[in-house]
Design an enzyme around this catalytic site. Structure first.
Site, PDB file in Angstrom:
ATOM      1  CD  GLU A 155      78.291  52.396  31.814  1.00  0.00           C
ATOM      2  OE1 GLU A 155      77.453  51.803  32.534  1.00  0.00           O
ATOM      3  OE2 GLU A 155      79.028  53.006  31.188  1.00  0.00           O
TER       4      GLU A 155
ATOM      5  CB  THR B 231      78.247  57.408  31.405  1.00  0.00           C
ATOM      6  OG1 THR B 231      78.360  58.283  29.563  1.00  0.00           O
ATOM      7  CG2 THR B 231      78.613  55.964  31.187  1.00  0.00           C
ATOM      8  CE1 TYR B 232      75.078  65.391  34.260  1.00  0.00           C
ATOM      9  CE2 TYR B 232      77.415  65.373  35.031  1.00  0.00           C
ATOM     10  CZ  TYR B 232      76.649  65.892  34.888  1.00  0.00           C
ATOM     11  OH  TYR B 232      76.425  67.233  34.573  1.00  0.00           O
TER      12      TYR B 232
ATOM     13  NE  ARG C 122      85.501  60.364  43.813  1.00  0.00           N
ATOM     14  CZ  ARG C 122      86.396  59.617  44.071  1.00  0.00           C
ATOM     15  NH1 ARG C 122      86.794  59.970  45.044  1.00  0.00           N
ATOM     16  NH2 ARG C 122      87.725  59.770  42.920  1.00  0.00           N
TER      17      ARG C 122
ATOM     18  CE  LYS D  33      79.455  52.489  47.170  1.00  0.00           C
ATOM     19  NZ  LYS D  33      80.321  53.371  45.987  1.00  0.00           N
TER      20      LYS D  33
ATOM     21  CE  LYS E  47      85.095  51.519  19.369  1.00  0.00           C
ATOM     22  NZ  LYS E  47      85.525  52.296  18.227  1.00  0.00           N
TER      23      LYS E  47
END
Ligand code: FAD
Length: 316
Positions: A18, A49-50, A124, A198, A304
């Site tokens: 990620e 990511t956001y 969320r 979910k 990293k």
């Protein structure tokens, strides 16, 4: 290709990682420099990511302060498109509820559909930095569950105000899971209950919060299976690389270091010493996970890449 297809097509544990979009003003080349060394381990997908806006107070020059909304790391969708174009692999954007009305969510999903993005991690998001409690945008989704329901409806051709059975989306939906419990959950049972909701609403795979004690992941998977969660549960791990991480990671991510790790970290006086302990711990964690046939090991790079590479070299 969907994450679930990557998993069912692979005989072995998959390596994935990620990344964070660069801080505003930095070029995408810095990002590529972090990704390039990891490509030798053949990740079939990379998560991006956001980061939502935060509020800052700017001096107005007349003694007054002005509250301004700033997004420090924009670019998630553009980076996904760039990764898909440059490396010819899947990119998985994270999409959050915070800051989005349902209309804006729908538009974002339509952009992703046009770009050929097959997977989305539906979250969320945390409360905005200056707020204690998460507040949804007006007309927005309040929980990841609601976002997943919206995505599942789009997958069935049901948009917010139109039904277009001929052109449904086909997103593979990821969701977050917490082997040490989400920090707001009353207890593990309620957290698992919402996770199950979910999954029932349409989530296809789970990516876990980072953990440093594999037994917590194994116990989490067992509990999930007991309540009928049968989708892949992808473990997320993070190499510890700096003295700052020793207090930052438990505080920010609400996770514990097991005694064997905290004992070693307590002896460290320099970042290099921490990096060595983090590397050895990460290798042992990843080896044990792989020996237990986890579908994917998801590395949190947080910029990293070198440390992730050192671990991946020993394991993949
Ligand atoms: P939810 O599943 O909505 O759960 C939030 C809390 O509410 C939990 O305590 C849960 O038990 C409870 N709950 C859930 N549903 C209900 C319900 N229907 N009624 C009542 N209570 C309910 N954040 C970002 O901002 N950007 C990112 O890119 C990002 N990536 C992440 C990737 C991973 C793998 C993980 C694990 C987390 C990531 N986060 C990211 C952080 C995440 O947004 C936060 O942990 C956030 O506080 C919770 O998100 P969630 O999707 O787990 O929320």
């Amino acid at each position: 290709m969907k994450v679930t297809e990557h998993i069912s097509n692979s005989k072995d544990t998959i390596f994935s990682f990620e990344i964070l979009p660069p801080l505003k003003g930095k070029g995408i080349e810095d990002l590529y420099a972090g990704i390039d060394p990891l490509m030798e381990f053949n990740p079939p997908f990379i998560n991006v990511t956001y980061h939502r806006e935060e509020y800052q107070y700017k001096e107005m020059g007349n003694g007054l302060l002005k509250k301004v909304s700033v997004r420090k790391r924009p670019g998630t969708v553009g980076i996904c498109a760039a990764i898909m174009n440059k490396y010819k692999i899947d990119a998985i954007p994270h999409l959050i509820c915070g800051g989005f009305s349902k209309e804006e969510t729908e538009s974002a999903l339509i952009d992703l559909k046009f770009l050929g993005v097959d997977n989305v991690l539906a979250l969320r998001g945390d409360p905005i930095k200056s707020e204690q409690i998460f507040t949804p945008a007006q007309g927005g989704n309040a929980y990841a569950l609601d976002l997943i329901k919206q995505m599942d409806e789009m997958n069935q051709g049901q948009y917010l105000h139109e039904e277009t059975k001929n052109n449904p989306s086909n997103f593979c939906i990821g969701t977050a899971g917490y082997p040490e419990k989400h920090f707001e959950a009353m207890n593990m049972s309620t957290d698992l209950k919402y996770l199950k909701m979910k999954v029932d609403a349409g989530a296809d795979f789970i990516v876990t919060q980072m953990f440093f004690d594999n037994s917590k992941y194994f116990s989490f998977v067992k509990k999930c299976r007991e309540i009928g969660i049968n989708i892949p549960i992808i473990p997320g791990i993070k190499p510890i690389t700096t003295l700052k991480h020793i207090s930052f990671l438990p505080k920010f991510f609400h996770v514990d270091f097991p005694d064997a790790l905290s004992n070693e970290l307590s002896k460290c006086k320099t970042n290099d010493q921490v990096k060595q302990v983090g590397k050895e711990w990460g290798i042992n964690q990843a080896k044990e996970l792989k020996d237990n046939n986890v579908p994917v090991i998801h590395f949190y790079t947080m910029g990293k890449g070198e440390s992730v590479k050192n671990i991946a070299k020993a394991v993949f």
